[in-house]
Design a protein around this motif. Sequence first.
Motif, PDB file in Angstrom:
ATOM      1  N   ASN A  49       0.845  -1.201   0.000  1.00 51.06           N
ATOM      2  CA  ASN A  49       0.000   0.000   0.000  1.00 51.06           C
ATOM      3  C   ASN A  49       0.872   1.239   0.000  1.00 51.06           C
ATOM      4  N   HIS A  50       1.992   1.205   0.711  1.00 51.05           N
ATOM      5  CA  HIS A  50       2.932   2.324   0.687  1.00 51.05           C
ATOM      6  C   HIS A  50       3.415   2.565  -0.740  1.00 51.05           C
ATOM      7  N   ASN A  51       3.790   1.516  -1.448  1.00 42.29           N
ATOM      8  CA  ASN A  51       4.205   1.679  -2.847  1.00 42.29           C
ATOM      9  C   ASN A  51       3.105   2.351  -3.662  1.00 42.29           C
ATOM     10  N   TYR A  52       1.888   1.907  -3.470  1.00 43.71           N
ATOM     11  CA  TYR A  52       0.758   2.456  -4.223  1.00 43.71           C
ATOM     12  C   TYR A  52       0.552   3.940  -3.900  1.00 43.71           C
ATOM     13  N   VAL A  53       0.573   4.286  -2.619  1.00 41.54           N
ATOM     14  CA  VAL A  53       0.385   5.680  -2.208  1.00 41.54           C
ATOM     15  C   VAL A  53       1.489   6.552  -2.812  1.00 41.54           C
ATOM     16  N   VAL A  54       2.715   6.077  -2.753  1.00 39.68           N
ATOM     17  CA  VAL A  54       3.831   6.850  -3.309  1.00 39.68           C
ATOM     18  C   VAL A  54       3.670   7.013  -4.818  1.00 39.68           C
ATOM     19  N   ASP A  55       3.198   5.980  -5.499  1.00 43.53           N
ATOM     20  CA  ASP A  55       2.913   6.120  -6.938  1.00 43.53           C
ATOM     21  C   ASP A  55       1.882   7.217  -7.190  1.00 43.53           C
ATOM     22  N   LEU A  56       0.849   7.291  -6.351  1.00 37.78           N
ATOM     23  CA  LEU A  56      -0.162   8.338  -6.493  1.00 37.78           C
ATOM     24  C   LEU A  56       0.433   9.720  -6.236  1.00 37.78           C
ATOM     25  N   ILE A  57       1.260   9.815  -5.214  1.00 35.68           N
ATOM     26  CA  ILE A  57       1.881  11.103  -4.879  1.00 35.68           C
ATOM     27  C   ILE A  57       2.740  11.592  -6.039  1.00 35.68           C
ATOM     28  N   TRP A  58       3.591  10.715  -6.583  1.00 37.33           N
ATOM     29  CA  TRP A  58       4.498  11.147  -7.651  1.00 37.33           C
ATOM     30  C   TRP A  58       3.764  11.379  -8.962  1.00 37.33           C
ATOM     31  N   ARG A  59       2.666  10.655  -9.197  1.00 39.05           N
ATOM     32  CA  ARG A  59       1.851  10.961 -10.380  1.00 39.05           C
ATOM     33  C   ARG A  59       1.346  12.397 -10.281  1.00 39.05           C
TER      34      ARG A  59
END
Length: 169
Positions: A49-59
């Motif tokens: 989930n951390h990976n996913y959240v970080v992907d959203l942040i950087w998008r």
Amino acid sequence: MLTTETAVMLANYGNWADQVLFKAMAELPEDAIYRTRQTLFGSMIGTLNHNYVVDLIWRAHLLGEKHGFSTRRDLLHPELGALIREQTAINHWYVDWARSQNVESLSERLKFTFVSGKAAEMTRGGMFLHIVNHKTYHRGWVSEMFFDSNVNPPETDLCVFLCEDVAPA
């Protein structure tokens, strides 16, 4: 200098590596995915989930938008199936994004604000390389957790992706 071709390859690699890891996780005992561990994000599902959240942040950073997160530890998808669906969708977004880039756009510097509130500036290419590297790092954390179930983790290395000829043309 990051090229469009390399960015697309890395985006495809990231999706491939996630899918390999997800498939292996689905074969683990269910409690292994959700078991609380002595790790920063608490569990396999927490780390991913951390990976996913970080992907959203950087998008959001890449798009010049506000991301709305105040932490990188939100458990947005506590069930593996939902997380797989959402992570796969954002992975495809990154592949499409990479295809739409060129040397000039990847070299453009963008201003953004870290979740901590600190202002920063990076090139789009640098941001994208961080995204790829970040997920590789944390997939390694999850792979280490496989050993708690006496199971060898899957191989998700870039060289495996490239040598097995699974990279899309």
